[in-house]
Design a protein around this motif. Structure first.
Motif, PDB file in Angstrom:
ATOM      1  N   THR A 308       1.188  -1.214   0.079  1.00 36.12           N
ATOM      2  CA  THR A 308      -0.164  -0.123   0.013  1.00 36.12           C
ATOM      3  C   THR A 308       0.889   1.142   0.050  1.00 36.12           C
ATOM      4  O   THR A 308       0.525   2.066  -0.942  1.00 36.12           O
ATOM      5  CB  THR A 308      -1.040  -0.326   1.695  1.00 36.12           C
ATOM      6  N   PHE A 309       2.154   0.894   0.603  1.00 35.46           N
ATOM      7  CA  PHE A 309       2.457   2.631   0.609  1.00 35.46           C
ATOM      8  C   PHE A 309       3.145   2.672  -0.715  1.00 35.46           C
ATOM      9  O   PHE A 309       3.646   3.677  -0.972  1.00 35.46           O
ATOM     10  CB  PHE A 309       3.585   1.994   1.571  1.00 35.46           C
ATOM     11  N   ILE A 310       3.955   1.573  -1.166  1.00 42.78           N
ATOM     12  CA  ILE A 310       4.678   1.669  -2.922  1.00 42.78           C
ATOM     13  C   ILE A 310       3.759   2.082  -3.854  1.00 42.78           C
ATOM     14  O   ILE A 310       3.366   3.205  -4.295  1.00 42.78           O
ATOM     15  CB  ILE A 310       4.914  -0.188  -3.151  1.00 42.78           C
ATOM     16  N   CYS A 311       1.903   1.479  -3.400  1.00 38.95           N
ATOM     17  CA  CYS A 311       0.968   2.108  -4.394  1.00 38.95           C
ATOM     18  C   CYS A 311       0.830   3.523  -3.890  1.00 38.95           C
ATOM     19  O   CYS A 311       0.334   4.090  -4.815  1.00 38.95           O
ATOM     20  CB  CYS A 311      -0.465   0.976  -4.232  1.00 38.95           C
ATOM     21  N   THR A 312       0.493   4.639  -2.918  1.00 41.17           N
ATOM     22  CA  THR A 312       0.784   5.399  -2.583  1.00 41.17           C
ATOM     23  C   THR A 312       1.686   6.585  -2.904  1.00 41.17           C
ATOM     24  O   THR A 312       1.243   7.267  -3.570  1.00 41.17           O
ATOM     25  CB  THR A 312       0.074   5.117  -1.149  1.00 41.17           C
ATOM     26  N   LEU A 313       2.832   6.079  -2.750  1.00 41.12           N
ATOM     27  CA  LEU A 313       3.765   6.591  -3.375  1.00 41.12           C
ATOM     28  C   LEU A 313       3.854   7.011  -5.133  1.00 41.12           C
ATOM     29  O   LEU A 313       3.719   7.632  -5.356  1.00 41.12           O
ATOM     30  CB  LEU A 313       5.584   6.118  -3.316  1.00 41.12           C
ATOM     31  N   LEU A 314       3.485   6.002  -5.710  1.00 41.93           N
ATOM     32  CA  LEU A 314       3.418   6.303  -7.382  1.00 41.93           C
ATOM     33  C   LEU A 314       2.555   6.645  -7.624  1.00 41.93           C
ATOM     34  O   LEU A 314       2.363   7.705  -8.380  1.00 41.93           O
ATOM     35  CB  LEU A 314       3.572   4.200  -7.522  1.00 41.93           C
ATOM     36  N   SER A 315       1.099   6.679  -6.952  1.00 47.36           N
ATOM     37  CA  SER A 315      -0.246   7.720  -7.248  1.00 47.36           C
ATOM     38  C   SER A 315       0.011   8.859  -6.948  1.00 47.36           C
ATOM     39  O   SER A 315      -0.454   9.882  -7.339  1.00 47.36           O
ATOM     40  CB  SER A 315      -1.558   7.521  -6.678  1.00 47.36           C
ATOM     41  N   ILE A 316       0.880   9.381  -5.743  1.00 51.51           N
ATOM     42  CA  ILE A 316       0.934  10.776  -5.582  1.00 51.51           C
ATOM     43  C   ILE A 316       2.705  11.464  -6.676  1.00 51.51           C
ATOM     44  O   ILE A 316       2.933  12.598  -6.232  1.00 51.51           O
ATOM     45  CB  ILE A 316       1.521  11.377  -3.438  1.00 51.51           C
ATOM     46  N   LEU A 317       3.256  10.476  -7.103  1.00 53.44           N
ATOM     47  CA  LEU A 317       4.939  10.717  -7.674  1.00 53.44           C
ATOM     48  C   LEU A 317       4.191  12.184  -8.620  1.00 53.44           C
ATOM     49  O   LEU A 317       4.852  13.255  -8.581  1.00 53.44           O
ATOM     50  CB  LEU A 317       4.709   9.874  -7.674  1.00 53.44           C
ATOM     51  N   PRO A 318       3.374  11.845  -9.495  1.00 50.74           N
ATOM     52  CA  PRO A 318       3.268  13.152 -10.392  1.00 50.74           C
ATOM     53  C   PRO A 318       3.180  13.869  -9.830  1.00 50.74           C
ATOM     54  O   PRO A 318       3.727  15.259 -10.444  1.00 50.74           O
ATOM     55  CB  PRO A 318       2.168  12.823 -11.558  1.00 50.74           C
ATOM     56  N   ALA A 319       2.338  14.105  -9.403  1.00 50.93           N
ATOM     57  CA  ALA A 319       1.712  15.137  -8.000  1.00 50.93           C
ATOM     58  C   ALA A 319       2.458  16.783  -7.397  1.00 50.93           C
ATOM     59  O   ALA A 319       3.243  18.293  -7.948  1.00 50.93           O
ATOM     60  CB  ALA A 319       0.505  15.134  -7.592  1.00 50.93           C
ATOM     61  N   ALA A 321       5.911  15.980  -8.550  1.00 52.77           N
ATOM     62  CA  ALA A 321       7.185  15.643  -9.608  1.00 52.77           C
ATOM     63  C   ALA A 321       6.411  17.050 -10.671  1.00 52.77           C
ATOM     64  O   ALA A 321       7.110  18.583 -10.458  1.00 52.77           O
ATOM     65  CB  ALA A 321       6.654  14.910 -10.516  1.00 52.77           C
ATOM     66  N   SER A 322       4.856  17.846 -10.043  1.00 54.71           N
ATOM     67  CA  SER A 322       4.710  19.149 -11.212  1.00 54.71           C
ATOM     68  C   SER A 322       5.028  20.151 -10.196  1.00 54.71           C
ATOM     69  O   SER A 322       5.677  21.521 -10.956  1.00 54.71           O
ATOM     70  CB  SER A 322       3.360  18.867 -11.154  1.00 54.71           C
ATOM     71  N   ILE A 323       4.356  20.030  -8.687  1.00 57.10           N
ATOM     72  CA  ILE A 323       4.980  21.506  -7.983  1.00 57.10           C
ATOM     73  C   ILE A 323       6.441  21.232  -8.337  1.00 57.10           C
ATOM     74  O   ILE A 323       7.149  22.887  -8.056  1.00 57.10           O
ATOM     75  CB  ILE A 323       4.719  21.559  -6.967  1.00 57.10           C
ATOM     76  N   TRP A 324       7.613  20.026  -7.810  1.00 55.12           N
ATOM     77  CA  TRP A 324       9.016  20.060  -8.442  1.00 55.12           C
ATOM     78  C   TRP A 324       9.396  21.725  -9.275  1.00 55.12           C
ATOM     79  O   TRP A 324      10.216  22.169  -9.326  1.00 55.12           O
ATOM     80  CB  TRP A 324       9.746  19.381  -7.519  1.00 55.12           C
ATOM     81  N   ARG A 328       4.068  26.733  -9.668  1.00 53.34           N
ATOM     82  CA  ARG A 328       2.540  28.006  -9.800  1.00 53.34           C
ATOM     83  C   ARG A 328       1.799  28.200  -8.836  1.00 53.34           C
ATOM     84  O   ARG A 328       0.616  28.198  -9.264  1.00 53.34           O
ATOM     85  CB  ARG A 328       1.331  26.481 -10.827  1.00 53.34           C
ATOM     86  N   GLY A 329       2.280  28.884  -7.708  1.00 52.56           N
ATOM     87  CA  GLY A 329       2.108  29.360  -6.648  1.00 52.56           C
ATOM     88  C   GLY A 329       0.523  28.699  -6.330  1.00 52.56           C
ATOM     89  O   GLY A 329       0.773  27.198  -6.022  1.00 52.56           O
ATOM     90  N   ALA A 330       0.332  29.429  -5.010  1.00 49.87           N
ATOM     91  CA  ALA A 330      -0.894  28.728  -3.948  1.00 49.87           C
ATOM     92  C   ALA A 330      -1.428  27.976  -4.669  1.00 49.87           C
ATOM     93  O   ALA A 330      -1.876  26.257  -4.438  1.00 49.87           O
ATOM     94  CB  ALA A 330      -1.426  29.258  -3.155  1.00 49.87           C
ATOM     95  N   ARG A 331      -1.965  28.388  -5.851  1.00 50.53           N
ATOM     96  CA  ARG A 331      -3.339  27.298  -6.766  1.00 50.53           C
ATOM     97  C   ARG A 331      -2.826  25.895  -6.822  1.00 50.53           C
ATOM     98  O   ARG A 331      -3.092  24.446  -7.045  1.00 50.53           O
ATOM     99  CB  ARG A 331      -3.895  27.913  -8.132  1.00 50.53           C
ATOM    100  N   GLY A 332      -0.824  25.728  -7.616  1.00 46.25           N
ATOM    101  CA  GLY A 332      -1.129  24.625  -8.124  1.00 46.25           C
ATOM    102  C   GLY A 332       0.105  23.842  -7.050  1.00 46.25           C
ATOM    103  O   GLY A 332      -0.547  22.559  -6.459  1.00 46.25           O
ATOM    104  N   PHE A 333      -0.051  24.237  -5.700  1.00 52.66           N
ATOM    105  CA  PHE A 333       0.598  23.914  -4.397  1.00 52.66           C
ATOM    106  C   PHE A 333      -1.680  22.706  -4.611  1.00 52.66           C
ATOM    107  O   PHE A 333      -0.841  21.895  -3.401  1.00 52.66           O
ATOM    108  CB  PHE A 333       0.924  24.787  -3.052  1.00 52.66           C
ATOM    109  N   LEU A 334      -2.376  23.515  -3.917  1.00 53.91           N
ATOM    110  CA  LEU A 334      -3.356  23.368  -3.448  1.00 53.91           C
ATOM    111  C   LEU A 334      -4.130  21.619  -4.147  1.00 53.91           C
ATOM    112  O   LEU A 334      -4.210  20.935  -3.469  1.00 53.91           O
ATOM    113  CB  LEU A 334      -4.620  24.179  -3.649  1.00 53.91           C
ATOM    114  N   ARG A 335      -3.507  22.108  -5.404  1.00 53.73           N
ATOM    115  CA  ARG A 335      -3.654  21.021  -6.463  1.00 53.73           C
ATOM    116  C   ARG A 335      -3.009  19.411  -6.352  1.00 53.73           C
ATOM    117  O   ARG A 335      -3.687  18.421  -5.767  1.00 53.73           O
ATOM    118  CB  ARG A 335      -4.149  21.183  -7.849  1.00 53.73           C
ATOM    119  N   CYS A 336      -1.490  19.655  -5.975  1.00 54.11           N
ATOM    120  CA  CYS A 336      -0.913  18.860  -5.446  1.00 54.11           C
ATOM    121  C   CYS A 336      -1.567  18.375  -3.399  1.00 54.11           C
ATOM    122  O   CYS A 336      -1.784  17.176  -3.862  1.00 54.11           O
ATOM    123  CB  CYS A 336       0.515  19.575  -5.590  1.00 54.11           C
ATOM    124  N   LEU A 337      -2.077  19.278  -3.115  1.00 56.83           N
ATOM    125  CA  LEU A 337      -2.840  18.809  -1.801  1.00 56.83           C
ATOM    126  C   LEU A 337      -3.941  17.839  -1.570  1.00 56.83           C
ATOM    127  O   LEU A 337      -4.038  16.520  -1.315  1.00 56.83           O
ATOM    128  CB  LEU A 337      -2.624  20.380  -1.119  1.00 56.83           C
TER     129      LEU A 337
END
Length: 495
Positions: A308-319, A321-324, A328-337
């Motif tokens: 479950t940890f690996i699956c969770t990590l893979l599921s959030i990795l693109p998000a 990576a995007s803010i890295w 894109r400011g607060a809106r980009g952070f909120l979407r990642c959150l």
């Protein structure tokens, strides 16, 4: 609302009463060892100190509630105090909502108060159906905690401090920890970007990193330090992360594992029918009950915490990576959150159904600023809120939850549609059909099933049906959020 329904008692009343008693009556060294009640203290130490503070007010209402041995103690004064404690600590949430509304972009042109984005956001947050029933009917302190979450979406150092406090109040917010960590590192510790928006490595500030680190470490030391000094860190961690509780929380959380479990059940039943499996050798819960405690699947591979940890990590990795690449400011952070919260909800270990509120509330902010996000919000919120219906299971609670959800849902649809000034629906046709299917599920689970002979033989069936149907909507919303993220990346960088 809380005072009008003091006659309703949930399990969490006894949970928090017991924690009041533990922190008030016992020395600190015994807080995480006490097990007279099955509802042992399993929140981080900072929340234990919060309960300790509440207990000193509680003693003026009824001292008997602070006796550890008084299990299931529910005097009128005790219930009144607990209801009042939720109401008064919600001041933090109300203040946070006010601050969020001040940051919302108001659309140009004359608008009356009721149609302003800030007013609509205030209603979506303060009248959030899920938060209302979980805190003020079922009973928890989520409003107090969400206040810290919303306030932490602020300037860097203030946000780091508030999120550190939040994490030491309730560790479930580890779900969104990667979003905070990457965003703060990228946008605060690196002071400049290249012309294309990518990170300029030479702009890294060690001083800023140490400043952020000192804030986080200081909060953790104040919270956990006394237990480290007493040599109790392993005991505290064993309470915070009880992996023996099993993959799922009794089918309630509508996530990918609910679908996985149902697929395993279907394959097991087909195997028995086709005489490929021996029913006597199958785990009893796989054929007749829900999933509680440790569980092994009958046909599909069993899921362990590392998976479950690996699956969770893979599921959030693109998000993350995007803010890295481009914050894109607060809106980009909120979407990642939101994506981190929803990804953790979908793939996490022993996820509670109430955790759906973690992505829902921040998504409210995006919903009043973007038509596409408004559609995703309506789909996720309606589905997620209905998945909370099993929390209120008595006949007396049925009209309450139905009326409250209808009011919130109707307002959300009408206000957001009017806000985004379109005659077209915010949802696609199939999405509307899916949401209408919730009505059929509700009638079947809340009215038809209790009157049917299946109630005694398959008591878990309403939970299973609710979870599976809602899982489809949650998974779809997660995919739509990622599609929205990809579209956002194609736009020019916001200055």
């Amino acid at each position: 609302m809380s005072l009008l329904i003091c006659f309703i008692h949930s399990t969490d009343f006894e949970v928090h009463r017991n924690w009041l008693a533990i922190t008030h009556s016992l020395p600190v060294s015994r807080w995480y060892h006490e097990n007279t009640s099955e509802w042992t203290l399993d929140y981080p130490p900072l929340f234990a100190w919060f309960e300790f503070g509440l207990s000193h007010v509680a003693q003026h209402f009824d001292r008997n509630m602070l006796v550890v041995e008084n299990l299931n103690y529910t005097s009128p004064s005790t219930v009144l105090f607990q209801r009042l404690s939720v109401i008064f600590t919600d001041v933090v949430f109300i203040y946070a909502v006010r601050e969020c509304c001040r940051c919302v972009k108001e659309q140009k042109g004359s608008r009356d108060l009721l149609n302003r984005p800030s007013f609509i956001l205030a209603v979506l947050l303060l009248w959030n159906f899920g938060l209302l029933i979980v805190d003020h009917i079922h009973f928890q302190y989520n409003g107090f905690l969400f206040g810290f979450l919303l306030l932490s979406v602020a300037k860097h150092l203030k946000g780091a401090l508030l999120f550190s406090i939040l994490l030491n109040l309730k560790h479930i917010y580890l779900y969104v920890g990667p979003a905070y960590g990457i965003y703060l590192l990228r946008s605060y510790c690196f002071t400049q970007n290249n012309k294309d928006g990518s990170v300029r490595w030479s702009s890294f500030s060690l001083l800023r990193l140490l400043t952020l680190g000192s804030i986080v470490v200081s909060v953790c030391v104040l919270s956990i330090g006394p237990f480290i000094a007493m040599g109790q860190l392993p005991q505290v961690l064993s309470r915070l992360f009880p992996f023996k509780r099993g993959l799922c929380h009794a089918y309630w959380a509508p996530n990918i594992w609910a679908l996985y479990n149902v697929l395993d059940k279907v394959l097991a039943m087909l195997g028995v029918r086709l005489k490929l499996l021996n029913e006597a050798e199958l785990p009893r819960a796989s054929m007749t009950g829900g999933l509680v405690q440790e569980f092994e699947h009958s046909v599909l591979p069993s899921i362990s915490p590392p998976i479950t940890f690996i699956c969770t990590l893979l599921s959030i990795l693109p998000a993350v990576a995007s803010i890295w690449r481009r914050p894109r400011g607060a809106r980009g952070f909120l979407r990642c959150l939101v994506l981190c919260a929803l990804g953790s909800f979908m793939f996490g270990w022993h996820v509670h159904e109430k955790a759906i509120l973690i992505p829902v509330l921040p998504l409210s902010i995006l919903a009043v600023e973007s038509r596409e996000d408004a559609g995703i919000f309506l789909l996720l919120t309606t589905t997620g809120h209905y998945s909370l219906f099993p929390l209120l299971f008595t006949p007396a609670e049925l009209p309450i939850k139905v009326v409250l959800m209808l009011i919130f849902t109707i307002y959300s649809f009408t206000a957001l549609r009017k806000l985004h000034s379109g005659q077209l629906s915010l949802l696609h046709r199939l999405e509307v059909i899916y949401l209408l299917g919730l009505v059929a599920v509700a009638i079947a689970c809340e009215i038809v099933f209790p009157l049917s002979p299946w109630q005694q033989r398959f008591p878990f069936l309403p939970l299973l049906t609710t979870s599976v149907y809602c899982s489809v909507g949650v998974c779809y919303s997660f995919l739509r959020l990622y599609v929205s993220l990809l579209r956002e990346q194609e736009k020019p960088k916001q200055l």
